[in-house]
Design a protein around this motif. Structure first.
Motif, mmCIF file in Angstrom:
data_model
loop_
_atom_site.group_PDB
_atom_site.id
_atom_site.type_symbol
_atom_site.label_atom_id
_atom_site.label_comp_id
_atom_site.label_asym_id
_atom_site.label_seq_id
_atom_site.Cartn_x
_atom_site.Cartn_y
_atom_site.Cartn_z
ATOM 1 N N LYS A 219 96.259 -65.371 -63.640
ATOM 2 C CA LYS A 219 96.733 -66.736 -63.911
ATOM 3 C C LYS A 219 95.808 -67.436 -64.905
ATOM 4 O O LYS A 219 96.269 -68.116 -65.829
ATOM 5 C CB LYS A 219 96.808 -67.531 -62.609
ATOM 6 C CG LYS A 219 97.355 -68.942 -62.788
ATOM 7 C CD LYS A 219 97.437 -69.676 -61.456
ATOM 8 C CE LYS A 219 98.062 -71.056 -61.655
ATOM 9 N NZ LYS A 219 97.367 -71.898 -62.604
ATOM 10 N N ASP A 223 96.921 -68.821 -68.541
ATOM 11 C CA ASP A 223 96.722 -70.235 -68.880
ATOM 12 C C ASP A 223 95.875 -70.379 -70.141
ATOM 13 O O ASP A 223 96.176 -71.204 -71.017
ATOM 14 C CB ASP A 223 96.063 -70.973 -67.713
ATOM 15 C CG ASP A 223 96.999 -71.118 -66.522
ATOM 16 O OD1 ASP A 223 98.213 -70.929 -66.707
ATOM 17 O OD2 ASP A 223 96.508 -71.408 -65.407
ATOM 18 N N THR A 252 105.951 -71.397 -68.382
ATOM 19 C CA THR A 252 104.720 -70.605 -68.380
ATOM 20 C C THR A 252 104.556 -69.744 -69.621
ATOM 21 O O THR A 252 103.471 -69.215 -69.857
ATOM 22 C CB THR A 252 104.692 -69.681 -67.141
ATOM 23 O OG1 THR A 252 105.866 -68.834 -67.157
ATOM 24 C CG2 THR A 252 104.684 -70.502 -65.858
#
Length: 606
Positions: A219, A223, A252
């Motif tokens: 993640k 990001d 995302t």
């Protein structure tokens, strides 16, 4: 009974005056201007740049209507398009490639309004015209690149620990490390778990280990990759000179890029799709004296060197052409603090090959300076040029010196964002012409205006003088809403205009409830003064309930919507707040001023 305290009238009057001041800039129109912004991280917007702009315009006898300076750049207002084109050419020639000089339009409002923060709202893509791109980030390709780096890290780590391995291969999103026997596998597992904290190390069988990125590491990587891409795109868009570009994450794996005022789609796509690279080189310590640097500034550069302006202070440097490392060897860069001095610092992680080269170079050049350059379209800029204090092993580098926390974050992002962290492709492209934007503005303004006129006529006929007061309160509500949006420097779009039109219709509901309540009290035999008092007092709870439910709906739209829906929700919620103030306080103030001083009031015009 129907009299306000003096301070209430003063509050309402001050609110109206402030609303007028902050709403007026939207009605002055626009004048030609040029916008000057830094083309790289080294160029600064400071007093020296402002003085250079003023002197250049004065030397060319170009009259300006005002020069505005802020953290993002300098804007020069000009009297006509001819002066605008001439100013652009002379300023670009005087400032060189370090700054971007672009044509723009600025508000024609007086300078004193801008000095108190009274600025017009920005116009969105659908009102001003421009280009819209929806870009898809290829996270799979970025993850594959990251896993390739991890393969080198695993090999280098086990090599340093003197643990023999039979090979490292990829199987899906995991790395499979092979060994000749179980004892070696156990020793390697301990080393990998101790040093690779972002990976989960599991045993497959007696001679194989599986290394997989943890969910948190995955993640974080996604990001950071998206953040890098957004920053890189924003840096590139600055070259276009767009006043208010919209570059934001959508979901995302997608990025929305909106460039109001840009009609050259080919140029925009070229800038968004270009590539950059990072290079680490050594500073030429044999030519750091003043005469050598002055000669280099005049073009007399020693063989094997290049002349650059270093860092944020513009320090001249001669840097060797030989490349020590490239950005491909930097696996990560983050901002932090020096453990010894607590000063802001930038922490850089190198891959195995980069760590080995960096260790050797720092060992051989203690006390010398090393320059980190960002190379783009054949041109380079020095991000930083620190002094090597000692040999640096392990691939972990720390940069400190004359940096604020913001500077450290900027440098870390620049080091990560020299090129796109993940490949991107344009999956949607739209172009909106300026004539269509002007047509949208005209239609939107007309819809609000004619809606207001229709309401004003109905209220004045049906409720007479009290209805006229309600109309004036509605006008005050529109004034407050426009002023608030201008104060917040909101970007107005078509959904925003629709929300203003809806607010006009919703805001009058409160006055309708109040007026009908006053009529009911009069029919029940109340005196006019008592009817006015009861009408406002007893309608308040109903008005509050209806507005609270509408506000909750607006908050839900903002929380779960995106793009235009959120813009609509913001204007709607602000309109509800301003309507409560205008419908209850402003209209009551007008009624009190008209009827409050009459002791023997026999009838109301309602």
């Amino acid at each position: 009974m129907n009299r306000y305290a003096r301070w209430k009238y003063i509050v309402i009057l001050v609110a109206l005056l402030l609303g007028l001041v902050y709403a007026l800039p939207n009605f002055f129109g626009e004048v030609p201007a040029v916008q000057i912004s830094p083309a790289n991280s080294v160029a600064q917007v400071d007093q020296r740049l402002l003085q250079t702009v003023e002197d250049t315009l004065k030397a060319q006898q170009i009259t300006s209507l005002g020069i505005l300076s802020d953290a993002n750049g300098i804007k020069v207002r000009l009297p006509d398009p001819d002066s605008q084109l001439k100013a652009k050419d002379v300023l670009q020639s005087a400032l060189g490639d370090s700054y971007t000089v672009a044509l723009n339009l600025l508000s024609a409002s007086p300078q004193w309004m801008a000095s108190v923060g009274a600025l017009p709202m920005y116009l969105g893509l659908d009102l001003r015209g421009g280009v819209h791109f929806l870009m898809q980030v290829d996270m799979k390709a970025a993850l594959n690149k990251q896993l390739e780096r991890q393969i080198n890290d695993v090999r280098g780590l086990l090599r340093e620990a003197k643990v023999p391995l039979a090979g490292v291969t990829r199987e899906g999103q995991s790395l499979v490390v092979k060994f000749r026997d179980g004892e070696t596998r156990a020793q390697a597992a301990e080393e990998l778990r101790k040093n690779l904290r972002n990976m989960t190390v599991q045993q497959i069988d007696d001679t194989r280990l599986s290394c997989t990125l943890t969910l948190q590491a995955l993640k974080t990587f996604q990001d950071q990759a998206l953040q890098q891409n957004v920053l890189t795109l924003r840096n590139r868009v600055n070259e276009l000179g767009v006043a208010e570009p919209v570059i934001q994450q959508q979901g995302t794996e997608r990025v929305v890029v909106q460039l109001p005022g840009v009609q050259d789609t080919a140029k925009a796509k070229d800038i968004l799709g270009r590539t950059a690279s990072l290079e680490i080189r050594m500073v030429d310590e044999d030519h750091v004296d003043g005469p050598s640097l002055q000669a280099a500034a005049r073009g007399l550069v020693p063989p094997g060197d290049e002349f650059y302006q270093s860092g944020r202070d513009g320090e001249p440097l001669l840097i060797k052409r030989t490349i020590v490392l490239t950005g491909e060897n930097i696996s990560n860069a983050s901002a932090g603090f020096d453990n010894r001095t607590s000063e802001p610092a930038v922490h850089i992680n190198l891959d195995t090959r980069g760590a080995r080269i960096f260790s050797q170079v720092t060992r051989d050049n203690v006390g010398k300076r090393m320059a980190i350059l960002l190379i783009e379209k054949g041109k380079g800029e020095v991000v930083t040029a620190p002094v090597i204090r000692q040999q640096i092993d392990g691939g972990q580098v720390q940069i400190t010196g004359r940096m604020s926390v913001k500077d450290a974050n900027d440098v870390a992002l620049l080091l990560r964002a020299g090129a796109l962290a993940a490949p991107m492709e344009i999956i949607e492209e739209r172009t909106i012409g300026p004539s269509l934007g002007a047509e949208n503005i005209a239609k939107g303004v007309h819809s609000v205006l004619w809606g207001f006129v229709a309401i004003a006529v109905f209220m004045s006929i049906y409720y007479r003088l009290i209805g006229l007061f309600s109309t004036l309160a509605l006008a005050a509500n529109v004034l407050f809403l426009v002023a608030l949006l201008s104060l917040l420097q909101a970007t107005l779009t078509l959904p925003g205009i629709a929300a203003i039109a809806l607010t006009v219709g919703m805001a009058i509901d409160a006055n309708v409830l109040i007026n009908e309540r006053i009529r009911e009290e009069l029919r029940a035999g109340q005196t006019p003064h008592a009817a006015i008092h009861a009408g406002y007092q007893r309608a308040f709870a109903t008005i509050l309930d209806s507005n609270v439910t509408n506000f909750i709906a607006g908050v839900a739209l903002f929380a779960y919507g995106s793009g235009p829906v959120r813009g609509f929700a913001v204007v709607l919620c602000l309109g509800i707040l301003t309507s409560m103030f205008s419908a209850i306080l402003v209209s009551r103030a007008l009624v009190n001023l008209t009827y409050g001083r009459r002791r023997k009031l026999t009838q109301l015009s309602i």
